[in-house]
Design a protein around this motif. Structure first.
Motif, PDB file in Angstrom:
ATOM      1  N   LEU A 193      48.462  53.653  52.028  1.00  9.80           N
ATOM      2  CA  LEU A 193      47.974  53.367  53.265  1.00  9.80           C
ATOM      3  C   LEU A 193      47.204  54.265  54.288  1.00  9.80           C
ATOM      4  O   LEU A 193      48.516  54.868  54.454  1.00  9.80           O
ATOM      5  N   PHE A 194      46.566  54.455  54.793  1.00 11.32           N
ATOM      6  CA  PHE A 194      45.445  55.113  55.550  1.00 11.32           C
ATOM      7  C   PHE A 194      45.225  54.422  56.602  1.00 11.32           C
ATOM      8  O   PHE A 194      44.990  53.370  57.230  1.00 11.32           O
ATOM      9  N   VAL A 243      35.143  59.057  55.594  1.00 16.68           N
ATOM     10  CA  VAL A 243      35.704  58.556  54.632  1.00 16.68           C
ATOM     11  C   VAL A 243      35.109  56.991  54.839  1.00 16.68           C
ATOM     12  O   VAL A 243      34.827  56.331  56.044  1.00 16.68           O
ATOM     13  N   ILE A 244      34.494  56.852  52.787  1.00 18.68           N
ATOM     14  CA  ILE A 244      34.277  55.680  52.668  1.00 18.68           C
ATOM     15  C   ILE A 244      35.425  54.117  53.480  1.00 18.68           C
ATOM     16  O   ILE A 244      36.108  53.778  52.350  1.00 18.68           O
ATOM     17  N   ILE A 245      34.963  53.353  54.517  1.00 19.42           N
ATOM     18  CA  ILE A 245      35.472  52.110  54.840  1.00 19.42           C
ATOM     19  C   ILE A 245      34.757  51.037  54.701  1.00 19.42           C
ATOM     20  O   ILE A 245      34.065  50.889  55.980  1.00 19.42           O
ATOM     21  N   CYS A 291      37.378  52.973  50.670  1.00 20.31           N
ATOM     22  CA  CYS A 291      38.866  53.138  51.311  1.00 20.31           C
ATOM     23  C   CYS A 291      38.709  51.729  51.549  1.00 20.31           C
ATOM     24  O   CYS A 291      38.231  51.417  51.865  1.00 20.31           O
ATOM     25  N   ASP A 292      39.471  50.654  50.959  1.00 13.68           N
ATOM     26  CA  ASP A 292      40.145  49.165  51.165  1.00 13.68           C
ATOM     27  C   ASP A 292      40.488  49.239  52.648  1.00 13.68           C
ATOM     28  O   ASP A 292      41.581  49.284  52.720  1.00 13.68           O
ATOM     29  N   SER A 293      39.469  47.952  53.370  1.00 14.34           N
ATOM     30  CA  SER A 293      40.099  48.098  54.170  1.00 14.34           C
ATOM     31  C   SER A 293      40.293  46.611  54.479  1.00 14.34           C
ATOM     32  O   SER A 293      40.486  46.467  55.529  1.00 14.34           O
ATOM     33  N   TYR A 344      43.960  53.245  50.045  1.00 16.29           N
ATOM     34  CA  TYR A 344      43.291  54.011  48.622  1.00 16.29           C
ATOM     35  C   TYR A 344      44.441  54.929  48.065  1.00 16.29           C
ATOM     36  O   TYR A 344      45.501  55.395  48.401  1.00 16.29           O
ATOM     37  N   TYR A 345      43.730  54.710  45.943  1.00 21.35           N
ATOM     38  CA  TYR A 345      44.936  55.038  46.056  1.00 21.35           C
ATOM     39  C   TYR A 345      44.431  56.726  45.094  1.00 21.35           C
ATOM     40  O   TYR A 345      43.352  56.382  44.281  1.00 21.35           O
ATOM     41  N   PRO A 346      45.195  56.997  45.793  1.00 22.16           N
ATOM     42  CA  PRO A 346      44.932  59.199  45.383  1.00 22.16           C
ATOM     43  C   PRO A 346      45.027  58.914  43.766  1.00 22.16           C
ATOM     44  O   PRO A 346      45.579  59.529  43.766  1.00 22.16           O
ATOM     45  N   LYS A 347      44.017  60.507  43.014  1.00 27.57           N
ATOM     46  CA  LYS A 347      43.959  60.497  41.924  1.00 27.57           C
ATOM     47  C   LYS A 347      44.324  61.657  41.594  1.00 27.57           C
ATOM     48  O   LYS A 347      45.546  62.054  40.801  1.00 27.57           O
ATOM     49  N   ALA A 348      45.611  62.453  42.065  1.00 31.71           N
ATOM     50  CA  ALA A 348      45.581  63.836  42.724  1.00 31.71           C
ATOM     51  C   ALA A 348      45.955  64.418  43.839  1.00 31.71           C
ATOM     52  O   ALA A 348      45.687  63.579  44.915  1.00 31.71           O
TER      53      ALA A 348
END
Length: 338
Positions: free
Chosen positions: A138-139, A147-149, A167-169, A192-196
């Motif tokens: 969670l950001f 960031v695409i929110i 990033c799912d609001s 958001y789940y970062p891949k790396a």
């Protein structure tokens, strides 16, 4: 006022040949350190957390894949060592092969809208650890210019090829923060789940803070079998080998799987000694004892070798004492050789 430093016309002379003793110490120290590593017993817990294979908090115990990665502090707190720091371990599951760690720099319910400086959690990709896909991040207070929110379902309908980058609001966790649904009053949140690790680091340059939530299985019928808790789930592999299974077999002596601290080759750690097979292999134990000594006897054997070396040093010192009155780093006109 007199000087703080006094001058001596003649430096004090001391009987010497210290360099020889320095040489003896340098020769013996590696053997003493090896003896300590080989003679140490494998602790089976740190605080209330059991330490089993493939892990070890004493050098030479467990699998060399996880050497020096778990640390038991003086306060009895188990910590995971990663490139980004050391993190307290909450629990270790050997049946589901994961570690749960906490990051004190991450946002928590007590912070509310006050976001402290944080740092991205990272793992060494060359190890047998990996971030679990059961983690969600969670950001908070991210820049909408960078960031695409967007609510993810709506965004994915319009841009399916860019769905993973949003990033799912409107995520469930943002609407119902675990343990504190109303902790945020005027701050934004998105999932958001970062891949790396690089993705996580990049997100934090545009967001005020973040936290990690994992889904804990509580054994209830679906869909109520999981609950969200704060923390980071780190998955690990258990390298199972025939030699380790034989070593742990109670019918074969019930030893502990470990490794040689110098060559990192497999060793079965037994009460009678370290062997490459299993504890009840008497031929291996007797042969191994003749070569390198047993766990309890390693220090004694090395100490005996050290005593011989020191004895030889004393003999040599007495022999040359009258011939070479050179002090340890101090020379005067009386003892100068040239």
């Amino acid at each position: 006022m007199g000087s703080l430093f006094t001058h001596k016309s003649q430096p004090e002379t001391r009987p010497a040949t210290c360099s020889f003793f320095f040489l003896i110490i340098q020769l013996i120290l590696p053997f003493l350190s090896l003896a300590t590593a080989q003679a140490s017993l494998c602790r089976t817990s740190c605080g209330n957390i059991p330490i089993n294979y493939p892990f070890g908090i004493d050098d030479g115990c467990g699998s060399p894949y996880y050497r020096h990665m778990l640390v038991c502090s003086d306060a009895g707190i188990l910590e995971l060592r990663t490139p980004s720091g050391r993190y307290p371990v909450r629990n270790v599951s050997y049946s589901h092969t994961h570690i749960l760690v906490t990051d004190p720099f991450m946002w928590n319910c007590l912070d509310g809208d006050n976001f402290r400086p944080t740092r991205p959690f990272s793992l060494d990709t060359s190890t047998h650890f990996s971030l679990s896909p059961q983690n969600e991040y969670l950001f908070f207070n991210c820049s909408e210019e960078d960031v695409i929110i967007q609510p993810k379902p709506r965004f994915c309908d319009h841009f399916p090829d860019r769905c993973d980058s949003s990033c799912d609001s409107a995520s469930h966790l943002c609407r119902l923060l675990p343990d504190c649904p109303s902790a945020l009053s005027g701050s934004s949140c998105c999932s958001y789940y970062p891949k790396a690790t690089e993705s996580l680091r990049l997100m934090l340059t545009f967001c005020a803070s973040y936290t990690s939530v994992y889904w804990k299985n509580i054994g209830e019928p679906q869909p109520y079998d999981q609950v969200a808790e704060y923390g980071i789930r780190v998955d690990f592999d258990i390298p199972v080998t025939t030699r380790c299974l034989q070593c742990q077999d109670t019918l074969k002596g019930g030893g502990t799987c470990g490794f040689d601290t110098r060559k990192q080759n497999f060793l079965c750690l037994c009460e009678e000694g370290n062997v490459t097979t299993y504890c009840k292999d008497q031929e291996a134990i007797s042969g191994h004892n003749r070569r390198v000594g047993v766990i309890a006897g390693t220090v004694t054997a090395v100490s005996a070798a050290g005593a011989i070396g020191i004895g030889a040093g004393i003999f040599y010192w007495r022999k040359v004492r009258a011939k070479a009155p050179v002090t340890c780093g101090v020379q005067s006109n009386e003892n100068r050789r040239f």
